[in-house]
Enzyme design. Structure first.
Site, PDB file in Angstrom:
ATOM      1  CB  SER A  37      22.745  10.371 -34.745  1.00 37.31           C
ATOM      2  OG  SER A  37      21.324   9.381 -34.420  1.00 37.31           O
TER       3      SER A  37
ATOM      4  CG  ASP B   2      19.767   9.650 -30.897  1.00 35.02           C
ATOM      5  OD1 ASP B   2      18.847  10.874 -30.611  1.00 35.02           O
ATOM      6  OD2 ASP B   2      19.680   9.470 -31.993  1.00 35.02           O
TER       7      ASP B   2
ATOM      8  CG  ASP C  44      18.408  12.642 -34.987  1.00 34.08           C
ATOM      9  OD1 ASP C  44      19.300  11.650 -33.721  1.00 34.08           O
ATOM     10  OD2 ASP C  44      18.579  11.887 -35.850  1.00 34.08           O
TER      11      ASP C  44
ATOM     12  CG  ASP D 154      16.297   9.680 -34.036  1.00 31.12           C
ATOM     13  OD1 ASP D 154      17.274   9.544 -33.604  1.00 31.12           O
ATOM     14  OD2 ASP D 154      16.882   8.887 -35.924  1.00 31.12           O
TER      15      ASP D 154
END
Length: 451
Positions: free
Chosen positions: A102, A243, A245, A247
């Protein structure tokens, strides 16, 4: 929380706690557990990753473990975490795996697993995988025609996901000028294609050239300075930052001021209330949410329910009560009508749609949810045992109470262990930044004695 899985999957520095051997074992265990959960037969997994240099290494090991235990794998390549969740459902797979840490620096990585519904894997199933791996329980290896196969996805799966995101808004976003920061992460593979679907939306994209080590480095939702400066200099209506990834999504208004997850939830929630589309007249946030969101909800007659930190906890509350909007200040926003997890690109589209329809500037749209000055200090600790000892120490609790008493209801204090890193997080909100910083530093210094 178990010994292997934390609040957001398995995390660690690659080859210093998280390595190919562990990933292989997790793959075998996951295949075995999911086969058992479906009542036998050959389970099917999707797998995707972010742009870290170590993602290929872990992906190879996971795929080998999955196939060794008889699972088939749909290989998605670099793709956002929420896309894996959506494709898992769309492809009727039994589970999905994401390789990502992340917002963490590039040397970290992680393994996150979704179930067939696109939800993060339950604690019970994570516990079974964990028991197999840590107790070294032998997983039967498949031979002959029972060995799993790998199917390499073409562009269709990612394109179907993008098509779906576009379908969630009913406006062309014409006339808006936006700047999108992909954090040199997974959004680099999808964001430009997504926003290009709106030909009358003027979009520029930055930090979309991943090299394996530049993910989240000075860019993305954890480092907004360059986006702030470019939005102001370029006269953009909105800056959007993902960010690693994708999400999470944070934004920057036309003046360069941050728009955090609380303000996104507030503005979108109020619009849904006004349209009669806010179930339970309620929003869900976490204990880390700013006092400004609490005040906003009180002033606008909206019920606010706060959970422990983590989008998993937010979603569980939403599912239990039938609520449709919730999120974290950090930018995990869940639009339950459209998604089973936080989705940064979906969040950006929903906010852009609201911005376009309102005819307001971004700063005006979020003005009703002001942010109280907040100071967050991360105090490094040795590990889980030390985190537990600190949180159980009466002197820490007394120090927190003393600071709260000193603010006499004009602020709040939250001291909690990180669920993903060896840190104790000290957060203080107050009427002035100076008061917040003084209180936070005093508490952090007490905790540092344990170091």
């Amino acid at each position: 929380m178990g010994r292997l899985f934390g609040t957001d999957g398995i995390r660690g520095v690659v080859n210093a706690g998280l390595d190919a051997r562990l990933a292989f074992q997790v793959g075998m265990a996951a295949a075995y557990v999911m086969a058992e959960a479906k009542g036998g037969g050959q389970p099917r997994f999707t797998i995707g990753k972010d742009t870290r240099i170590s993602s290929d290494l872990l992906e190879g090991a996971l795929v080998a473990g999955l196939c060794s235990a008889g699972a088939d794998v749909l290989h998605l390549g670099v793709i956002p975490t929420p896309a894996v969740a959506w494709i898992t459902v769309d492809a009727k797979a039994d589970a999905g795996i994401v390789i990502s840490a992340s917002h963490n620096p590039f040397e970290h990585n992680g393994i996150k697993i979704f179930d067939h519904r696109g939800f993060k894997l339950s604690d019970a199933l994570e516990g079974k995988i964990e028991e197999i791996v840590l107790s070294r329980i032998a997983v039967p290896l498949k031979t002959h025609g029972e060995i799993g196969r790998v199917i390499y996805a073409d562009e269709k799966e990612a394109q179907d996901y993008i098509d779906y995101l576009v379908s969630t808004v009913d406006t062309d976003l014409s006339g808006l000028h936006i700047l999108v920061d992909c954090a040199n992460g997974a959004a680099s593979a999808t964001a430009a294609r997504l926003f290009d679907r709106f030909p009358d939306l003027h979009t520029d994209v930055i930090h979309a050239d991943p090299d394996g080590v530049n993910i989240n480095h000075g860019c993305g939702s954890t480092h907004l300075d360059s986006l702030r400066a470019m939005v102001k200099a370029g006269g953009y209506d909105l800056g959007i930052a993902f960010d690693g990834d994708a999400d999470r999504c944070l934004m920057v208004d036309e003046t360069g001021e941050e728009i955090d997850g609380d303000q996104v939830v507030a503005s979108c929630g109020l619009a849904l209330k006004q349209e009669g589309k806010l179930p339970g007249n309620a929003l869900v946030a976490t204990v880390m949410s700013n006092m400004g969101l609490r005040v906003f909800c009180r002033e606008n007659g909206i019920d606010l329910h706060c959970t422990d930190v983590g989008d998993r906890n937010v979603l569980e509350k939403m599912e239990a009560c039938g609520y449709m909007l919730g999120g974290e200040q950090s930018g995990h926003t869940i639009f339950r009508k459209y998604a089973t997890t936080g989705d940064g690109q979906l969040t950006a589209l929903q906010f852009l749609s609201l911005l376009h329809k309102s005819g307001k500037r971004a700063s005006e749209l979020v003005a009703g949810c002001r942010r109280y000055p907040q100071v967050l200090i991360n105090v490094p600790v040795a590990g889980q045992a030390q985190k537990s000892a600190i949180m159980a120490d009466p002197s820490i609790r007394d120090a927190v109470t003393a600071q709260e008493d000193a603010m006499a209801g004009t602020g709040r204090v939250l001291v909690r262990p990180s669920g993903t890193e060896s840190l104790i997080r000290v957060m203080v909100e107050a009427q002035s930044e100076g008061d917040a910083r003084n209180a936070a530093e005093a508490l952090a210094n007490i905790i540092k004695i344990y170091g």
